[in-house]
Design an enzyme around this catalytic site. Structure first.
Site, PDB file in Angstrom:
ATOM      1  N   ASP A   1      41.338  42.329  43.931  1.00  9.87           N
ATOM      2  CA  ASP A   1      41.775  41.243  45.093  1.00  9.87           C
ATOM      3  C   ASP A   1      41.933  42.596  46.400  1.00  9.87           C
ATOM      4  O   ASP A   1      42.731  43.650  45.930  1.00  9.87           O
ATOM      5  CB  ASP A   1      42.665  40.261  44.868  1.00  9.87           C
ATOM      6  CG  ASP A   1      42.593  39.365  46.013  1.00  9.87           C
ATOM      7  OD1 ASP A   1      41.529  39.177  46.739  1.00  9.87           O
ATOM      8  OD2 ASP A   1      43.642  38.485  46.291  1.00  9.87           O
TER       9      ASP A   1
ATOM     10  N   ASN B   1      34.386  31.210  44.402  1.00  9.11           N
ATOM     11  CA  ASN B   1      34.035  32.197  45.482  1.00  9.11           C
ATOM     12  C   ASN B   1      32.656  31.803  45.892  1.00  9.11           C
ATOM     13  O   ASN B   1      32.417  32.133  47.287  1.00  9.11           O
ATOM     14  CB  ASN B   1      33.838  33.614  45.010  1.00  9.11           C
ATOM     15  CG  ASN B   1      35.256  34.272  44.810  1.00  9.11           C
ATOM     16  OD1 ASN B   1      35.519  35.379  43.878  1.00  9.11           O
ATOM     17  ND2 ASN B   1      36.333  34.070  45.497  1.00  9.11           N
TER      18      ASN B   1
HETATM   19  C1  IPE Z   1      40.098  36.106  42.918  1.00  5.12           C
HETATM   20  O1  IPE Z   1      40.113  36.406  43.946  1.00  5.12           O
HETATM   21  C2  IPE Z   1      38.729  36.212  42.565  1.00  5.12           C
HETATM   22  C3  IPE Z   1      38.216  37.515  42.288  1.00  5.12           C
HETATM   23  C4  IPE Z   1      38.823  38.727  42.496  1.00  5.12           C
HETATM   24  C5  IPE Z   1      36.606  37.640  41.825  1.00  5.12           C
HETATM   25  P1  IPE Z   1      40.059  35.607  45.413  1.00  5.12           P
HETATM   26  O2  IPE Z   1      40.486  36.421  46.566  1.00  5.12           O
HETATM   27  O3  IPE Z   1      39.039  34.760  45.455  1.00  5.12           O
HETATM   28  O4  IPE Z   1      41.419  34.678  44.979  1.00  5.12           O
HETATM   29  P2  IPE Z   1      42.132  33.494  46.072  1.00  5.12           P
HETATM   30  O5  IPE Z   1      41.222  32.368  46.511  1.00  5.12           O
HETATM   31  O6  IPE Z   1      42.791  34.259  47.031  1.00  5.12           O
HETATM   32  O7  IPE Z   1      43.058  33.089  45.078  1.00  5.12           O
HETATM   33  C1  IPE Z   2      38.239  40.364  46.122  1.00  6.42           C
HETATM   34  O1  IPE Z   2      38.678  40.849  47.281  1.00  6.42           O
HETATM   35  C2  IPE Z   2      36.708  40.462  45.580  1.00  6.42           C
HETATM   36  C3  IPE Z   2      36.066  39.229  45.441  1.00  6.42           C
HETATM   37  C4  IPE Z   2      36.738  37.990  45.287  1.00  6.42           C
HETATM   38  C5  IPE Z   2      34.669  38.988  45.279  1.00  6.42           C
HETATM   39  P1  IPE Z   2      38.483  39.776  48.572  1.00  6.42           P
HETATM   40  O2  IPE Z   2      37.208  39.534  49.136  1.00  6.42           O
HETATM   41  O3  IPE Z   2      39.030  38.491  48.046  1.00  6.42           O
HETATM   42  O4  IPE Z   2      39.466  40.528  49.513  1.00  6.42           O
HETATM   43  P2  IPE Z   2      40.378  39.595  50.452  1.00  6.42           P
HETATM   44  O5  IPE Z   2      41.479  38.835  49.453  1.00  6.42           O
HETATM   45  O6  IPE Z   2      39.792  38.611  51.476  1.00  6.42           O
HETATM   46  O7  IPE Z   2      41.174  40.846  51.147  1.00  6.42           O
HETATM   47 MG    MG Z   3      41.018  37.671  47.999  1.00  5.22          MG
END
Ligand code: IPE
Ligand code: IPE
Ligand code: MG
Length: 251
Positions: free
Chosen positions: A21, A69
Site C-alpha cells: 500500500d 479496488n
Molecule cells: C489494499 O489497499 C489492497 C491492495 C493493496 C491491493 P487499499 O489501498 O485498496 O486499501 P484501503 O481501501 O485503504 O483499505
Molecule cells: C496500493 O497503493 C496499490 C493498490 C491498491 C492497487 P494505493 O494505490 O492504495 O496507494 P495509496 O494508498 O492511495 O497511497
Molecule cells: Mg491504499
C-alpha cells in the site's frame, strides 16, 4: 536453497504475505500521476521477490488488486489492469529462471477472458519450478474466498456426497486459496494503515502482523530485513503459555 549472507542471523518466515500500500501517496508527494506510483511499485515487487528468494522464504503472497479496488476511478483501474497484464507477459520467464513458481488467486471471472488466459499461460510457464511460490492476489477478497469455499461444500452436500457434519475446519481450509502452502507466518502492510482490507481473513488467523509507514515503492531489502527482525523477536504461542513454548522438548 542456501540462505545467503545477511539473512542467516534472522528467523526467516516460511510464508510472507504483503499488502503493498502507498503507491498513490508516493506519486502524489512527487506531483506525479498515481499510476507512476504503481509502476514504481512493480520495481519494489521485483526487489522483494529477489530478497525473499535469497533469504529462503518458501512462499510470498502479494495483494495486487482487491475486490474493492473496482471502486476506484475507471482510468486508474484500467491502468492497473494494463500494468498487471504487462507484468504477467514480461516476467514469467525471469521468474522461471530464478526458480519462482507464479500463481494467481482471486475471482478470475471478474477479470475477463483475455486476462484469465494470460494468467493461465504465465502460471503454466513456471508450473514445474519449486524454489519459491509467488502468489499474486488479483480481484481477491477474503470474504469472496470464504464464499467460494462455502459454495463448493454446499454443492457437495446438495449432491448427496457429504453430510453437513463433515464440514469441518479442515474441509473449509482445504477449499480456500493457498491451501497447499504453509499458513502465513508474517503479514506486512506498508503505507501506514493498520487494517486487513479484506485480504486473507481466514488464513491470517495466527499470522504475526507487521505494519510500517514506508510507502510501497520505498520498500527495499533493508525494510524487509526490519520486518524479519521484528518477526524474529516474536514468541508464537498459538494459545499456549510462554512457559510451555520455551520448554525444550525432552526425549
Ligand atoms: C489494499 O489497499 C489492497 C491492495 C493493496 C491491493 P487499499 O489501498 O485498496 O486499501 P484501503 O481501501 O485503504 O483499505
Ligand atoms: C496500493 O497503493 C496499490 C493498490 C491498491 C492497487 P494505493 O494505490 O492504495 O496507494 P495509496 O494508498 O492511495 O497511497
Ligand atoms: Mg491504499
Amino acid at each position: 536453497m542456501t540462505v545467503e549472507q545477511g539473512w542467516t542471523d534472522l528467523r526467516i518466515p516460511r510464508h510472507v504475505t504483503i499488502i503493498m500500500d502507498g503507491n498513490g501517496r508516493w506519486a502524489a508527494a512527487r506531483h506525479m500521476p498515481r499510476i507512476e506510483g504503481h509502476r514504481r511499485g512493480v520495481e519494489a515487487v521485483r526487489s522483494t521477490v529477489r530478497s525473499c528468494r535469497e533469504a529462503g522464504v518458501e512462499a510470498l503472497t502479494l495483494f495486487a488488486f482487491s475486490s474493492e479496488n473496482w471502486r476506484r476511478p475507471a482510468g486508474e483501474v484500467s491502468s492497473l489492469m494494463g500494468l498487471f497484464r504487462f507484468v504477467l507477459e514480461r516476467e514469467a520467464q525471469a521468474l522461471r529462471r530464478n526458480g519462482v513458481r507464479l500463481r494467481v488467486i482471486g475471482d478470475r471471472d471478474g477479470l475477463g477472458a483475455d486476462m484469465a488466459r494470460q494468467i493461465e499461460v504465465a502460471e503454466a510457464a513456471t508450473a514445474d519450478v519449486d524454489g519459491m511460490t509467488l502468489t499474486i492476489a488479483a480481484n481477491y477478497g477474503g470474504r469472496w474466498d470464504m464464499m467460494q469455499a462455502a459454495r463448493r461444500l454446499s454443492a457437495e452436500v446438495a449432491a448427496g456426497e457429504r453430510h453437513p457434519e463433515s464440514i469441518t475446519e479442515e474441509a473449509i481450509r482445504s477449499r480456500m486459496a493457498l491451501a497447499d502452502l504453509p499458513e502465513p507466518d508474517l503479514f506486512i502492510r506498508t503505507g501506514g494503515e493498520q487494517r486487513i482490507s479484506n485480504f486473507l481473513i481466514w488464513q491470517l488467523a495466527y499470522t504475526e502482523l507487521y505494519f510500517t509507514p514506508a510507502l510501497w515503492p520505498d520498500f527495499d531489502e533493508s525494510a524487509l530485513e526490519e520486518a524479519f527482525k521484528s518477526f524474529s523477536k516474536r514468541q508464537r504461542r498459538f494459545g499456549r503459555t510462554g512457559g510451555q513454548v520455551n520448554k525444550v522438548p525432552s526425549d
